[in-house]
Scaffold this motif. Sequence first.
Motif, PDB file in Angstrom:
ATOM      1  N   ASP A   1       4.536  11.388  -0.605  1.00  0.00           N
ATOM      2  CA  ASP A   1       3.359  10.640  -1.045  1.00  0.00           C
ATOM      3  C   ASP A   1       3.449   9.166  -0.681  1.00  0.00           C
ATOM      4  O   ASP A   1       2.437   8.473  -0.643  1.00  0.00           O
ATOM      5  CB  ASP A   1       3.174  10.786  -2.558  1.00  0.00           C
ATOM      6  CG  ASP A   1       2.816  12.203  -2.958  1.00  0.00           C
ATOM      7  OD1 ASP A   1       2.227  12.926  -2.128  1.00  0.00           O
ATOM      8  OD2 ASP A   1       3.137  12.595  -4.096  1.00  0.00           O
ATOM      9  N   ASP A   2       4.667   8.674  -0.406  1.00  0.00           N
ATOM     10  CA  ASP A   2       4.842   7.269  -0.054  1.00  0.00           C
ATOM     11  C   ASP A   2       6.162   7.084   0.698  1.00  0.00           C
ATOM     12  O   ASP A   2       7.234   7.217   0.100  1.00  0.00           O
ATOM     13  CB  ASP A   2       4.830   6.400  -1.314  1.00  0.00           C
ATOM     14  CG  ASP A   2       4.780   4.912  -1.001  1.00  0.00           C
ATOM     15  OD1 ASP A   2       4.536   4.548   0.172  1.00  0.00           O
ATOM     16  OD2 ASP A   2       4.977   4.110  -1.934  1.00  0.00           O
TER      17      ASP A   2
ATOM     18  N   SER B   1       0.827  -1.187   0.000  1.00  0.00           N
ATOM     19  CA  SER B   1       0.000   0.000   0.000  1.00  0.00           C
ATOM     20  C   SER B   1       0.872   1.251   0.000  1.00  0.00           C
ATOM     21  O   SER B   1       1.983   1.253   0.516  1.00  0.00           O
ATOM     22  CB  SER B   1      -0.894   0.006   1.248  1.00  0.00           C
ATOM     23  OG  SER B   1      -1.731   1.142   1.239  1.00  0.00           O
ATOM     24  N   VAL B   2       0.366   2.313  -0.580  1.00  0.00           N
ATOM     25  CA  VAL B   2       1.034   3.606  -0.547  1.00  0.00           C
ATOM     26  C   VAL B   2       0.848   4.185   0.849  1.00  0.00           C
ATOM     27  O   VAL B   2      -0.226   4.094   1.437  1.00  0.00           O
ATOM     28  CB  VAL B   2       0.427   4.540  -1.618  1.00  0.00           C
ATOM     29  CG1 VAL B   2       0.995   5.929  -1.513  1.00  0.00           C
ATOM     30  CG2 VAL B   2       0.669   3.953  -3.007  1.00  0.00           C
TER      31      VAL B   2
ATOM     32  N   PRO C   1       1.277   7.665   2.563  1.00  0.00           N
ATOM     33  CA  PRO C   1       1.581   9.101   2.599  1.00  0.00           C
ATOM     34  C   PRO C   1       1.840   9.552   4.038  1.00  0.00           C
ATOM     35  O   PRO C   1       1.124   9.161   4.961  1.00  0.00           O
ATOM     36  CB  PRO C   1       0.313   9.748   2.034  1.00  0.00           C
ATOM     37  CG  PRO C   1      -0.768   8.756   2.259  1.00  0.00           C
ATOM     38  CD  PRO C   1      -0.120   7.402   2.256  1.00  0.00           C
TER      39      PRO C   1
ATOM     40  N   ASN D   1       8.409   4.677   1.779  1.00  0.00           N
ATOM     41  CA  ASN D   1       8.732   3.272   1.519  1.00  0.00           C
ATOM     42  C   ASN D   1       9.539   2.654   2.654  1.00  0.00           C
ATOM     43  O   ASN D   1      10.107   3.355   3.487  1.00  0.00           O
ATOM     44  CB  ASN D   1       9.521   3.153   0.211  1.00  0.00           C
ATOM     45  CG  ASN D   1       8.688   3.518  -0.981  1.00  0.00           C
ATOM     46  OD1 ASN D   1       7.546   3.099  -1.098  1.00  0.00           O
ATOM     47  ND2 ASN D   1       9.246   4.327  -1.867  1.00  0.00           N
TER      48      ASN D   1
END
Length: 139
Positions: A88-89, A58-59, A61, A91
Amino acid sequence: MKRISVLLSLLLLLAVCFSFASCAGEGNVFALLSVRLKGNGDGTVTAVARNEFAVGSSVLPVELTLYACSENMSDTSRMQAVSRTQTDDLNLFSAIEVTVPVTEPAYFCAEIVYTVHGETQVLQSGVVRYDASGDRVVA
Protein backbone atom coordinates in the motif's frame (compact mmCIF):
# COMPACT_ATOMS: atom_id res chain seq x y z
CA MET A 1 35.33 15.25 -4.23
CA LYS A 2 34.18 18.63 -5.51
CA ARG A 3 31.61 16.96 -7.81
CA ILE A 4 30.18 14.97 -4.93
CA SER A 5 29.80 18.14 -2.85
CA VAL A 6 28.01 19.90 -5.70
CA LEU A 7 25.74 16.91 -6.27
CA LEU A 8 24.86 16.66 -2.58
CA SER A 9 24.16 20.40 -2.46
CA LEU A 10 21.84 20.13 -5.46
CA LEU A 11 20.02 17.17 -3.92
CA LEU A 12 19.57 19.10 -0.68
CA LEU A 13 18.23 22.09 -2.59
CA LEU A 14 15.85 19.82 -4.50
CA ALA A 15 14.65 18.28 -1.24
CA VAL A 16 13.97 21.72 0.27
CA CYS A 17 12.08 22.83 -2.87
CA PHE A 18 9.89 19.74 -2.83
CA SER A 19 9.31 20.12 0.90
CA PHE A 20 7.91 23.60 0.35
CA ALA A 21 5.88 22.35 -2.60
CA SER A 22 4.39 19.58 -0.48
CA CYS A 23 3.27 22.12 2.12
CA ALA A 24 1.25 23.93 -0.55
CA GLY A 25 -0.77 20.87 -1.51
CA GLU A 26 -1.56 17.56 0.13
CA GLY A 27 -0.06 14.42 -1.34
CA ASN A 28 2.78 15.75 -3.49
CA VAL A 29 5.62 13.32 -4.07
CA PHE A 30 8.72 13.00 -6.19
CA ALA A 31 10.01 9.43 -6.24
CA LEU A 32 12.70 7.50 -8.07
CA LEU A 33 11.62 3.87 -8.32
CA SER A 34 13.56 0.97 -9.79
CA VAL A 35 12.66 -2.55 -10.86
CA ARG A 36 15.25 -5.21 -11.57
CA LEU A 37 15.82 -8.92 -11.96
CA LYS A 38 18.48 -11.12 -10.45
CA GLY A 39 19.31 -14.75 -10.94
CA ASN A 40 20.23 -16.41 -7.70
CA GLY A 41 22.23 -19.38 -9.05
CA ASP A 42 20.15 -21.73 -6.93
CA GLY A 43 17.41 -22.41 -9.46
CA THR A 44 15.45 -19.24 -8.68
CA VAL A 45 14.94 -15.76 -10.14
CA THR A 46 14.00 -12.71 -8.07
CA ALA A 47 12.29 -9.46 -9.10
CA VAL A 48 12.86 -6.43 -6.86
CA ALA A 49 11.04 -3.08 -6.80
CA ARG A 50 12.77 -0.39 -4.73
CA ASN A 51 12.07 3.20 -3.77
CA GLU A 52 15.55 4.65 -4.36
CA PHE A 53 14.72 8.26 -3.49
CA ALA A 54 11.57 10.15 -2.53
CA VAL A 55 10.64 13.65 -1.45
CA GLY A 56 7.16 14.53 -0.31
CA SER A 57 4.45 13.06 1.82
CA SER A 58 2.27 10.97 -0.40
CA VAL A 59 1.33 7.30 -0.15
CA LEU A 60 2.89 5.31 -2.98
CA PRO A 61 1.02 2.04 -3.69
CA VAL A 62 3.08 -0.37 -5.83
CA GLU A 63 2.31 -3.73 -7.44
CA LEU A 64 5.23 -5.90 -8.62
CA THR A 65 4.66 -8.68 -11.16
CA LEU A 66 7.22 -11.17 -12.46
CA TYR A 67 6.56 -12.56 -15.95
CA ALA A 68 8.09 -15.51 -17.80
CA CYS A 69 7.95 -16.69 -21.40
CA SER A 70 9.74 -19.18 -23.65
CA GLU A 71 10.25 -16.47 -26.31
CA ASN A 72 12.15 -13.20 -26.13
CA MET A 73 9.46 -10.50 -25.90
CA SER A 74 8.69 -7.46 -23.78
CA ASP A 75 4.90 -7.44 -24.24
CA THR A 76 3.75 -8.54 -20.80
CA SER A 77 0.21 -9.14 -22.06
CA ARG A 78 1.64 -12.10 -24.02
CA MET A 79 3.79 -13.38 -21.13
CA GLN A 80 2.71 -15.49 -18.17
CA ALA A 81 2.55 -13.81 -14.76
CA VAL A 82 4.39 -16.21 -12.47
CA SER A 83 4.34 -14.20 -9.24
CA ARG A 84 2.90 -10.97 -7.90
CA THR A 85 3.04 -8.91 -4.72
CA GLN A 86 1.98 -5.45 -3.68
CA THR A 87 2.28 -2.86 -0.97
CA ASP A 88 0.00 0.00 0.00
CA ASP A 89 3.01 2.31 0.43
CA LEU A 90 6.55 1.76 -0.83
CA ASN A 91 8.41 4.06 1.55
CA LEU A 92 11.81 5.66 0.97
CA PHE A 93 14.57 3.02 0.61
CA SER A 94 12.01 0.22 0.99
CA ALA A 95 11.73 -2.72 -1.38
CA ILE A 96 9.37 -5.52 -2.24
CA GLU A 97 10.38 -8.69 -4.04
CA VAL A 98 9.15 -11.97 -5.42
CA THR A 99 11.20 -15.12 -6.06
CA VAL A 100 10.20 -18.03 -8.29
CA PRO A 101 11.81 -21.36 -9.13
CA VAL A 102 13.15 -21.80 -12.67
CA THR A 103 12.29 -25.24 -14.00
CA GLU A 104 13.53 -24.68 -17.54
CA PRO A 105 15.35 -21.91 -19.43
CA ALA A 106 13.05 -18.92 -19.95
CA TYR A 107 12.89 -15.18 -20.53
CA PHE A 108 11.86 -13.12 -17.52
CA CYS A 109 10.61 -9.56 -17.14
CA ALA A 110 9.44 -7.63 -14.08
CA GLU A 111 6.95 -4.79 -14.05
CA ILE A 112 5.74 -2.38 -11.41
CA VAL A 113 2.47 -0.51 -11.56
CA TYR A 114 2.13 2.46 -9.23
CA THR A 115 -0.11 5.49 -8.81
CA VAL A 116 1.12 9.07 -8.45
CA HIS A 117 -1.26 12.06 -8.35
CA GLY A 118 -4.13 9.76 -9.33
CA GLU A 119 -2.35 8.58 -12.50
CA THR A 120 -1.29 4.99 -13.02
CA GLN A 121 2.31 4.55 -14.16
CA VAL A 122 4.14 1.45 -15.39
CA LEU A 123 7.87 0.73 -15.14
CA GLN A 124 9.34 -2.42 -16.70
CA SER A 125 12.70 -4.12 -16.31
CA GLY A 126 14.63 -5.43 -19.24
CA VAL A 127 13.93 -8.92 -20.56
CA VAL A 128 16.56 -11.39 -19.36
CA ARG A 129 17.03 -15.09 -20.15
CA TYR A 130 17.86 -17.39 -17.23
CA ASP A 131 18.78 -21.07 -17.39
CA ALA A 132 17.31 -23.76 -15.15
CA SER A 133 19.98 -23.00 -12.51
CA GLY A 134 18.82 -19.39 -12.25
CA ASP A 135 21.96 -18.10 -13.97
CA ARG A 136 21.73 -15.31 -16.53
CA VAL A 137 22.28 -16.46 -20.10
CA VAL A 138 24.34 -13.96 -22.05
CA ALA A 139 23.68 -14.08 -25.77
